[in-house]
Scaffold this active site. Structure first.
Site, PDB file in Angstrom:
ATOM      1  N   ASP A 167       0.803  -1.209   0.000  1.00  0.00           N
ATOM      2  CA  ASP A 167       0.000   0.000   0.000  1.00  0.00           C
ATOM      3  C   ASP A 167       0.852   1.283   0.000  1.00  0.00           C
ATOM      4  O   ASP A 167       0.618   2.182   0.794  1.00  0.00           O
ATOM      5  CB  ASP A 167      -0.894  -0.051   1.254  1.00  0.00           C
ATOM      6  CG  ASP A 167      -1.891   1.094   1.332  1.00  0.00           C
ATOM      7  OD1 ASP A 167      -2.407   1.493   0.274  1.00  0.00           O
ATOM      8  OD2 ASP A 167      -2.138   1.578   2.451  1.00  0.00           O
ATOM      9  N   GLU A 418       3.418  -8.214   7.481  1.00  0.00           N
ATOM     10  CA  GLU A 418       2.154  -8.816   7.071  1.00  0.00           C
ATOM     11  C   GLU A 418       2.281  -9.923   6.044  1.00  0.00           C
ATOM     12  O   GLU A 418       1.630  -9.886   5.004  1.00  0.00           O
ATOM     13  CB  GLU A 418       1.232  -7.746   6.519  1.00  0.00           C
ATOM     14  CG  GLU A 418       0.913  -6.750   7.580  1.00  0.00           C
ATOM     15  CD  GLU A 418       0.219  -5.554   7.004  1.00  0.00           C
ATOM     16  OE1 GLU A 418       0.325  -5.325   5.805  1.00  0.00           O
ATOM     17  OE2 GLU A 418      -0.425  -4.869   7.781  1.00  0.00           O
ATOM     18  N   GLU A 512       0.716  -1.396  13.984  1.00  0.00           N
ATOM     19  CA  GLU A 512      -0.215  -0.596  13.174  1.00  0.00           C
ATOM     20  C   GLU A 512      -1.584  -0.591  13.817  1.00  0.00           C
ATOM     21  O   GLU A 512      -2.043  -1.612  14.326  1.00  0.00           O
ATOM     22  CB  GLU A 512      -0.366  -1.154  11.744  1.00  0.00           C
ATOM     23  CG  GLU A 512       0.796  -0.865  10.832  1.00  0.00           C
ATOM     24  CD  GLU A 512       0.559  -1.301   9.374  1.00  0.00           C
ATOM     25  OE1 GLU A 512      -0.620  -1.396   8.967  1.00  0.00           O
ATOM     26  OE2 GLU A 512       1.549  -1.546   8.675  1.00  0.00           O
TER      27      GLU A 512
HETATM   28  C1  CKU Z   1      -2.183  -0.214   6.048  1.00  0.00           C
HETATM   29  C2  CKU Z   1      -3.763  -5.397   7.286  1.00  0.00           C
HETATM   30  C3  CKU Z   1      -2.991  -4.180   7.542  1.00  0.00           C
HETATM   31  C4  CKU Z   1      -1.976  -3.803   6.490  1.00  0.00           C
HETATM   32  N1  CKU Z   1      -1.396  -2.465   6.635  1.00  0.00           N
HETATM   33  C5  CKU Z   1      -0.248  -2.291   5.765  1.00  0.00           C
HETATM   34  C6  CKU Z   1       0.097  -0.869   5.442  1.00  0.00           C
HETATM   35  O1  CKU Z   1       1.124  -0.789   4.474  1.00  0.00           O
HETATM   36  C7  CKU Z   1      -1.162  -0.182   4.938  1.00  0.00           C
HETATM   37  O2  CKU Z   1      -0.883   1.133   4.528  1.00  0.00           O
HETATM   38  C8  CKU Z   1      -2.515  -1.610   6.373  1.00  0.00           C
HETATM   39  C9  CKU Z   1      -3.467   0.505   5.617  1.00  0.00           C
HETATM   40  O3  CKU Z   1      -3.596   1.690   5.893  1.00  0.00           O
HETATM   41  O4  CKU Z   1      -4.313  -0.143   5.034  1.00  0.00           O
END
Ligand code: CKU
Length: 605
Positions: A167, A418, A512
């Site tokens: 992402d 992840e 996160e």
């Molecule tokens: C974040 C399942 C969570 C994964 N996480 C990774 C990160 O790189 C993304 O930016 C989620 C998001 O904001 O969805």
């Protein structure tokens, strides 16, 4: 063992480091004909572009911004006559994601992996007392055999585009500084340090690797420039009486000077600031110098306007000032190792870093952040190509640990972000990367990886590898957002109860959590994406954190809004920032500031 030295470029008595940053010639290679057309000797046109920077956001054409494929850089470098007889290297801080380097038309090296430095020996290809042409072919295509993982697709018009399994925007290019180095023939190649605190004193166990056989001398200076310790020999122990320790947000840095001596003559000298501290995980505690610490801070990105992922010294300074203002004490280098200058600044400011390798996207989905929360079973590590990926991954771990091991700020290694962990095939893969990190780091820092939403007790096969469990959780955002927030909290608590029941006796941190929020949006009563909802979400989440003693840290996603690939789930980027991309606070910043300034450092000791 890496074939080149990863030490940060520095000019000393015996060394010269000349920056090649500035404007470089630049050219896309849409037809992939560069080599055939003789570009290795010099590229066509007169287009200039800054280094370090990502190339994407300078231009007004979408075809350039979204370009996937080969692109070329060129720069003339003058090599002084008096450098003849030395060992000369070109050093690239990063070339994303892979590069082939030519000097005067001769290929001198290639490197895969876009977030770590590499060197090429150019001693025998340069002309002395003359100008030399450096040409670099860079490629930014995503694959499942290199990290970060993704795909490269072709549009109907034949153009290639990136399909990341992650992402963040696929920024690329020469995103960090380039140096020309002149070293003596016999030089300091690498060193390791480990610390032991005994009462008021400290022992520094050291090991220095050189390229020759002459003797090695070490001198340690305190911040006043007084000699604090001395030692002789390639390995041994330095005793520091009344040692000043490196502490959280209260850093004390000694200067270590390493010399190779030939009698009275200094053959080589290298200097680096170091901090005396220990780090370990014991039961559910994270101990720095034997004292419990509770982490508060961010998952970050190297991301800003115009330069993209390019290192920007001003953005770095602003980020540290904001982190100090808000009362943070730590961050994770999501999702790749950052520029070396950022670790140096963290050393100076006393921030704790979880250093993450670019092993992101190990989950076969373009929208893993959505699918993981559905509980859907997925697969990743059973591909035919997995062994090739593992090699690239291990190589990056070795480069990262070798580069970063002597920073006091680095307190843990994050070896994957992840990944898919619900399938047995992940287990042998994890085994290898976790073992490698243990073997390479003399400080034996805790190892971790960030667990995606579907990696839960009962399903996740890999959490036992972690010394410290790091959860990425979005209850109240991807799961039961908005008016369902009460149910989100119930599910969140249910999962935490399940972890508690396992009685792992390890610290947990949240690597996160967060909610997308538009800096422009206010709404009462709240709706998702409004600043009011971000606050509501944080109040709920913080209450859960406070309910479990084994939770020893919170790093919110994300420090600032950042660029992603366009799509229906992203409003010109990910908006989970506590600060906007221009580094101004959203309302949530004040809530976090209040909380983080009040929490004691040893919260839940
Ligand atoms: C974040 C399942 C969570 C994964 N996480 C990774 C990160 O790189 C993304 O930016 C989620 C998001 O904001 O969805």
């Amino acid at each position: 063992m890496l074939e080149y030295s990863m030490l940060y470029p520095r000019t000393t008595l015996s060394r010269r480091a000349v920056s090649l940053d500035g404007m470089w010639k630049f050219c896309l290679d849409e037809q992939e004909t560069g080599e055939k057309s003789g570009w290795t000797f010099g590229i066509p046109g007169n287009e200039l572009i800054p280094v370090p920077a990502s190339f994407q956001d300078f231009y007004t054409e979408k075809e350039i911004r979204d370009y996937a494929g080969d692109f070329w850089y060129e720069k003339d470098m003058f090599v002084p006559e008096e450098w003849e007889g030395r060992e000369l290297f070109l050093r690239f801080g990063a070339a994303t994601h892979r590069a082939v380097v030519y000097v005067n038309g001769t290929k001198i090296t290639e490197h895969e992996g876009g977030f770590l430095p590499f060197l090429a020996n150019v001693t025998r290809v340069v002309r002395y007392g003359a100008s030399n042409k450096v040409v670099v072919k860079v490629n930014n295509e995503l694959t499942v055999t290199n990290i970060p993982c993704g795909e490269t697709a072709r549009l109907a018009n034949g153009r290639k585009i990136s399909k990341p399994y992650f992402d963040f925007f696929n920024y690329s290019g020469l995103q960090r500084s380039v140096y020309l180095l002149a070293l003596p023939k016999e030089y300091i190649f690498d060193f390791d340090l480990n610390y032991e605190i005994s009462g008021k004193d400290a022992n520094i166990q050291y090991r220095v690797k050189t390229t020759g056989g002459h003797s090695v001398m070490l001198t340690l200076y305190d911040e006043e420039g007084r000699i604090a310790a001395q030692a002789k020999g390639t390995d041994g122990t330095m005793e520091v009486k009344n040692a000043r320790l490196w502490r959280v947000r209260d850093a004390y840095l000694y200067k270590l000077v390493i010399r190779i001596m030939d009698g009275e003559r200094i053959v080589d000298e290298y200097q680096q600031e170091i901090g005396i501290r220990t780090i370990e995980v014991k039961n559910t505690l994270i101990l720095l110098n034997g004292e419990p610490v509770y982490l508060r801070g961010f998952g970050k990105h190297e991301d800003s306007d115009i330069v993209g992922r390019g290192f920007h010294i001003g953005v770095m300074k602003r980020d540290f000032e904001l982190m100090k203002w808000i009362g943070a004490n730590s961050f994770r280098t999501a999702h790749y190792p950052y520029s070396e200058e950022i670790y140096q600044m963290a050393d100076r400011e006393g921030f704790l870093i979880i250093d993450e390798v670019a092993a992101v996207g190990m989950f076969e989905s373009l929208m893993n952040f959505m699918e993981a929360s559905t509980g859907k079973k997925t697969a990743f590590f059973e591909k035919e190509t997995t062994p090739v990926l593992l090699m690239a991954h291990k190589r990056a771990i070795e480069e990262m640990i070798t580069r970063d091991k002597n920073h006091p700020s680095v307190i843990a290694w994050s070896l994957l972000n992840e990944p898919e962990t619900t399938n047995e095939a992940a287990v042998p893969y994890f085994e290898e990367v976790f073992q490698l990190a243990r073997q390479l780091d003399v400080q034996k820092r805790p190892r971790t990886f960030a667990l995606i939403m579907n990696s839960v007790p009962g399903a996740c096969k890999c959490y036992p590898f972690s010394d410290m469990i790091a959860l990425n959780r979005y209850f109240g955002w991807y799961v039961k957002g908005g008016h369902e927030i009460a149910e989100a909290e119930a599910l969140f608590r249910k999962e935490m109860d399940a972890w508690k029941a396992l009685n792992l006796n390890k610290p947990f941190i949240f690597s996160e959590y967060g909610a997308d929020t538009l800096g422009s949006e206010h709404k009462l009563p709240s709706v998702m994406w409004s600043q009011e909802y971000q606050e509501e979400y944080l109040k709920m989440t913080n209450a859960v954190f406070d309910s479990y003693d084994f939770i020893k840290g919170e790093q919110i996603w994300n420090f600032a809004d950042f660029q992603t690939t366009e799509g229906i789930l992203r409003v010109n980027g990910n908006k989970k920032g506590v600060f906007t991309r221009q580094r101004q606070p959203k309302d949530a910043a004040y809530l976090l500031r209040k909380r983080w300034k009040e929490l004691p450092l040893d919260y839940k000791r």
